[in-house]
Design a protein around this motif. Structure first.
Motif, PDB file in Angstrom:
ATOM      1  N   THR A 121      -1.902  -5.243  -5.605  1.00 48.30           N
ATOM      2  CA  THR A 121      -2.534  -3.969  -5.149  1.00 48.30           C
ATOM      3  C   THR A 121      -3.408  -3.517  -6.097  1.00 48.30           C
ATOM      4  OG1 THR A 121      -0.481  -3.562  -3.720  1.00 48.30           O
ATOM      5  CG2 THR A 121      -2.033  -1.943  -3.905  1.00 48.30           C
ATOM      6  N   VAL A 180      -8.130   4.271   4.447  1.00 51.92           N
ATOM      7  CA  VAL A 180      -8.198   5.233   3.533  1.00 51.92           C
ATOM      8  C   VAL A 180      -9.190   6.189   3.423  1.00 51.92           C
ATOM      9  CG1 VAL A 180      -7.120   3.310   1.786  1.00 51.92           C
ATOM     10  CG2 VAL A 180      -9.451   3.581   2.135  1.00 51.92           C
ATOM     11  N   VAL A 188       0.878  -1.243  -0.096  1.00 50.35           N
ATOM     12  CA  VAL A 188       0.047   0.127  -0.135  1.00 50.35           C
ATOM     13  C   VAL A 188       0.969   1.336  -0.142  1.00 50.35           C
ATOM     14  CG1 VAL A 188      -1.584   1.486   1.437  1.00 50.35           C
ATOM     15  CG2 VAL A 188      -1.934  -1.162   1.112  1.00 50.35           C
ATOM     16  N   THR A 211      -8.641   0.138  -1.028  1.00 47.83           N
ATOM     17  CA  THR A 211      -7.637  -0.376  -1.360  1.00 47.83           C
ATOM     18  C   THR A 211      -7.591  -1.935  -1.073  1.00 47.83           C
ATOM     19  OG1 THR A 211      -6.139   1.645  -1.445  1.00 47.83           O
ATOM     20  CG2 THR A 211      -5.148  -0.423  -1.509  1.00 47.83           C
ATOM     21  N   GLU A 225     -10.532   4.645  -6.358  1.00 49.56           N
ATOM     22  CA  GLU A 225     -11.257   6.000  -5.814  1.00 49.56           C
ATOM     23  C   GLU A 225     -12.765   6.120  -5.695  1.00 49.56           C
ATOM     24  OE1 GLU A 225      -9.032   8.432  -4.756  1.00 49.56           O
ATOM     25  OE2 GLU A 225      -7.288   6.988  -5.304  1.00 49.56           O
ATOM     26  N   ARG A 249      -6.077   0.046  -6.193  1.00 49.97           N
ATOM     27  CA  ARG A 249      -6.843   1.046  -5.374  1.00 49.97           C
ATOM     28  C   ARG A 249      -7.848   1.782  -5.913  1.00 49.97           C
ATOM     29  NH1 ARG A 249      -5.561   4.912  -1.300  1.00 49.97           N
ATOM     30  NH2 ARG A 249      -6.494   6.839  -1.890  1.00 49.97           N
ATOM     31  N   VAL A 273       2.465   1.754  -3.258  1.00 52.85           N
ATOM     32  CA  VAL A 273       1.509   2.475  -4.371  1.00 52.85           C
ATOM     33  C   VAL A 273       1.040   3.955  -3.924  1.00 52.85           C
ATOM     34  CG1 VAL A 273      -1.031   2.512  -5.050  1.00 52.85           C
ATOM     35  CG2 VAL A 273       0.180   0.450  -4.642  1.00 52.85           C
ATOM     36  N   TRP A 284      -9.579   3.139 -10.878  1.00 48.25           N
ATOM     37  CA  TRP A 284      -8.901   1.936 -10.299  1.00 48.25           C
ATOM     38  C   TRP A 284      -7.486   2.055 -10.960  1.00 48.25           C
ATOM     39  CZ3 TRP A 284      -7.487  -2.054 -13.404  1.00 48.25           C
ATOM     40  CH2 TRP A 284      -8.381  -2.273 -14.446  1.00 48.25           C
ATOM     41  N   GLN A 326     -13.129   5.309  -0.459  1.00 43.92           N
ATOM     42  CA  GLN A 326     -12.142   4.635  -0.982  1.00 43.92           C
ATOM     43  C   GLN A 326     -11.969   3.222  -0.548  1.00 43.92           C
ATOM     44  OE1 GLN A 326      -8.942   7.639  -0.194  1.00 43.92           O
ATOM     45  NE2 GLN A 326      -9.307   8.366  -2.306  1.00 43.92           N
ATOM     46  N   CYS A 349      -4.144  -0.710 -10.754  1.00 45.42           N
ATOM     47  CA  CYS A 349      -3.828  -2.341 -10.241  1.00 45.42           C
ATOM     48  C   CYS A 349      -2.241  -2.472 -10.620  1.00 45.42           C
ATOM     49  CB  CYS A 349      -4.884  -3.120 -10.923  1.00 45.42           C
ATOM     50  SG  CYS A 349      -4.744  -4.871 -10.484  1.00 45.42           S
TER      51      CYS A 349
END
Length: 175
Positions: free
Chosen positions: A73, A54, A16, A60, A77, A75, A19, A82, A58, A84
């Motif tokens: 990972t 987060v 995380v 993750t 929004e 993420r 990222v 997203w 959001q 990846c």
């Protein structure tokens, strides 16, 4: 028991942090890159003060197979965009966006008050399998971890979030 949980959480949070430090903006068109995944946790593991949540709306998803597998990972929004990093464990990074219905459903699930009762702290989560796919959802309520192992039940709301994310992105539900 606390020590084994922290051994699992530290590598997942390393991904995380990797990222978060990339500073990449999320795009709306789905794209892929055949470049090494930006998830080498050994390069800089986060300290004990690393964030485990987060912002509102959001999420993750950090995944790892076993204790030594590469971090995957994803993420997402608030608007559904997203990014990846190695989501399928194949070294491919990609970006995209959830459709309007998926964004609406994800926001409903993330706002569900029951999610707070599914956090690792609330459930006193402990890893139970070796070499299983471990999935940690980082949400505003806190981290929610589950494993893909026989007989293991996923928390209901978090399980729906995980299913939605794995159906709409390259992330995988099972190891």
């Amino acid at each position: 028991m606390v020590r084994s949980r922290s051994r699992l959480l530290v590598p997942l949070l390393g991904g995380v942090l990797a990222v978060a430090l990339t500073g990449c903006s999320l795009g709306h068109a789905a794209t892929t890159e055949n470049t090494p995944a930006a998830n080498d946790a050994a390069a800089g593991l986060p300290g004990p003060d690393a964030p485990t949540t987060v912002g509102e709306g959001q999420v993750t998803l950090v995944q790892q197979v076993g204790g030594d597998g590469p971090l995957r990972t994803l993420r997402v929004e608030r608007d559904g965009a997203w990014k990846c990093f190695d989501c399928a464990g194949d070294g491919v990074n990609s970006t995209g966006a959830l459709d309007a219905e998926q964004v609406s459903r994800l926001q409903q699930l993330l706002a569900d008050p029951a999610l707070a009762g599914e956090t690792d702290a609330a459930r006193r989560y402990r890893a139970t399998c070796i070499d299983a796919l471990t999935s940690s959802l980082l949400t505003a309520a806190g981290p929610i971890t589950s494993q893909d192992c026989p007989g293991a039940a996923r928390p209901p709301v978090a399980g729906e979030i995980l299913l939605l994310l794995t159906q709409a992105t390259p992330a995988e539900l099972e190891g």
